[in-house]
Design a protein around this motif. Structure first.
Motif, short mmCIF file in Angstrom:
data_model
loop_
_atom_site.label_atom_id
_atom_site.label_comp_id
_atom_site.label_asym_id
_atom_site.label_seq_id
_atom_site.Cartn_x
_atom_site.Cartn_y
_atom_site.Cartn_z
N LEU A 1 -2.62 74.70 55.54
CA LEU A 1 -1.78 75.89 55.67
C LEU A 1 -0.31 75.52 55.55
N VAL A 2 0.07 74.38 56.08
CA VAL A 2 1.44 73.89 55.92
C VAL A 2 1.77 73.75 54.43
N GLU A 3 0.84 73.19 53.67
CA GLU A 3 1.04 73.04 52.22
C GLU A 3 1.16 74.40 51.55
N SER B 1 5.39 86.71 42.47
CA SER B 1 4.96 85.34 42.73
C SER B 1 5.07 85.01 44.22
N VAL B 2 6.10 85.55 44.88
CA VAL B 2 6.23 85.35 46.32
C VAL B 2 5.08 86.06 47.04
N ALA B 3 4.79 87.28 46.64
CA ALA B 3 3.70 88.05 47.27
C ALA B 3 2.36 87.36 47.06
N ASP B 4 2.13 86.82 45.87
CA ASP B 4 0.87 86.11 45.62
C ASP B 4 0.73 84.90 46.55
N ALA B 5 1.82 84.15 46.71
CA ALA B 5 1.79 82.98 47.59
C ALA B 5 1.61 83.41 49.05
N LEU B 6 2.31 84.48 49.43
CA LEU B 6 2.16 84.99 50.80
C LEU B 6 0.74 85.49 51.05
N ASN B 7 0.17 86.22 50.10
CA ASN B 7 -1.19 86.74 50.29
C ASN B 7 -2.22 85.62 50.35
N ALA B 8 -2.02 84.56 49.59
CA ALA B 8 -2.92 83.40 49.68
C ALA B 8 -2.81 82.76 51.06
N SER B 9 -1.59 82.63 51.56
CA SER B 9 -1.39 82.08 52.90
C SER B 9 -1.97 83.00 53.97
N LEU B 10 -1.84 84.29 53.74
CA LEU B 10 -2.39 85.26 54.68
C LEU B 10 -3.92 85.17 54.73
N VAL C 1 4.37 76.20 49.34
CA VAL C 1 4.30 76.94 48.08
C VAL C 1 5.06 78.27 48.23
N VAL C 2 4.87 78.93 49.37
CA VAL C 2 5.61 80.17 49.63
C VAL C 2 7.11 79.89 49.61
N LYS C 3 7.51 78.84 50.28
CA LYS C 3 8.94 78.49 50.37
C LYS C 3 9.52 78.28 48.97
N GLU C 4 8.81 77.52 48.15
CA GLU C 4 9.29 77.25 46.78
C GLU C 4 9.40 78.54 45.98
N ALA C 5 8.38 79.40 46.06
CA ALA C 5 8.42 80.67 45.32
C ALA C 5 9.55 81.56 45.82
N ALA C 6 9.76 81.58 47.14
CA ALA C 6 10.82 82.42 47.71
C ALA C 6 12.20 81.93 47.27
N GLU C 7 12.39 80.63 47.28
CA GLU C 7 13.69 80.11 46.86
C GLU C 7 13.95 80.37 45.38
N LYS C 8 12.90 80.24 44.58
CA LYS C 8 13.03 80.52 43.15
C LYS C 8 13.36 82.00 42.91
N ALA C 9 12.84 82.88 43.77
CA ALA C 9 13.07 84.32 43.63
C ALA C 9 14.37 84.78 44.29
N GLY C 10 15.04 83.88 44.99
CA GLY C 10 16.24 84.28 45.71
C GLY C 10 15.93 85.10 46.94
N ASP C 11 14.73 84.97 47.46
CA ASP C 11 14.26 85.71 48.63
C ASP C 11 14.57 84.89 49.89
N ASN C 12 15.82 85.02 50.35
CA ASN C 12 16.28 84.23 51.49
C ASN C 12 15.51 84.51 52.77
N ALA C 13 15.13 85.76 52.99
CA ALA C 13 14.43 86.12 54.22
C ALA C 13 13.07 85.43 54.31
N THR C 14 12.30 85.47 53.21
CA THR C 14 11.01 84.80 53.22
C THR C 14 11.21 83.30 53.34
N SER C 15 12.17 82.76 52.61
CA SER C 15 12.44 81.33 52.66
C SER C 15 12.77 80.88 54.08
#
Length: 163
Positions: free
Chosen positions: A119-121, A19-28, A125-139
């Motif tokens: 893009l800010v929005e 889910s983090v990767a999907d959000a990151l790829n959409a932002s990318l 979405v990336v931030k929310e997905a990263a926090e939900k995944a416990g991905d501190n680095a992405t967050s």
């Protein structure tokens, strides 16, 4: 070589990183679309503020392009794969391209501002997905990307005041 050969080891759960990767790829994808639109406007701006806008758009395009590598590398660090082509970008981007023969400088500024705010929005979405995944680095790093996009939107807003 299979896709499995690209699985970077991570201690994060794979379904959470997806889910983090999907959000990151959409932002990318949106970042690449915004980069190209910003360069398009850089190449085609005209009028009495030509030099200022030409330089502003070029500076912003370079900043957006620099961020793309960081976004893609975050996807890979989480054990996922990222964008592979222009067609991949076009399938994933949410921002519309601008192929108009002529766009007024004022409209360029407004459109780029709206795209940066979108893009800010997307980064939220990336931030929310990263926090939900416990991905501190992405967050953490997404905060920097958000700040850069907000700054670009601010500069575009202020530049439009005299357009």
């Amino acid at each position: 070589m299979t896709d499995a050969a690209l699985k970077t080891p991570t201690d994060l759960k794979s379904n959470a990183t997806k889910s983090v990767a999907d959000a990151l790829n959409a932002s990318l994808a949106d970042s690449f679309a915004l980069f190209l639109k910003t360069k398009n406007f850089h190449w085609h701006v005209s009028g009495p503020h030509f030099r200022d806008y030409h330089l502003l758009f070029d500076e912003q395009a370079a900043e957006i392009l620099a961020t793309t590598d960081d976004i893609a590398e975050r996807v890979r660090k989480t054990g996922n794969t990222t964008l592979r082509s222009i067609s991949d970008i076009s399938r994933r981007q949410s921002r519309k391209d601008n192929d108009a023969d002529y766009v007024s400088p004022k409209d360029m500024l407004a459109e780029l501002r709206e795209d940066n705010l979108a893009l800010v929005e997307a980064f939220r979405v990336v931030k929310e997905a990263a926090e939900k995944a416990g991905d501190n680095a992405t967050s953490g790093i997404v905060d920097d990307w958000t700040d850069l996009a907000e700054k670009r939107a601010w500069f575009l807003f202020e530049a439009a005041q005299g357009a």
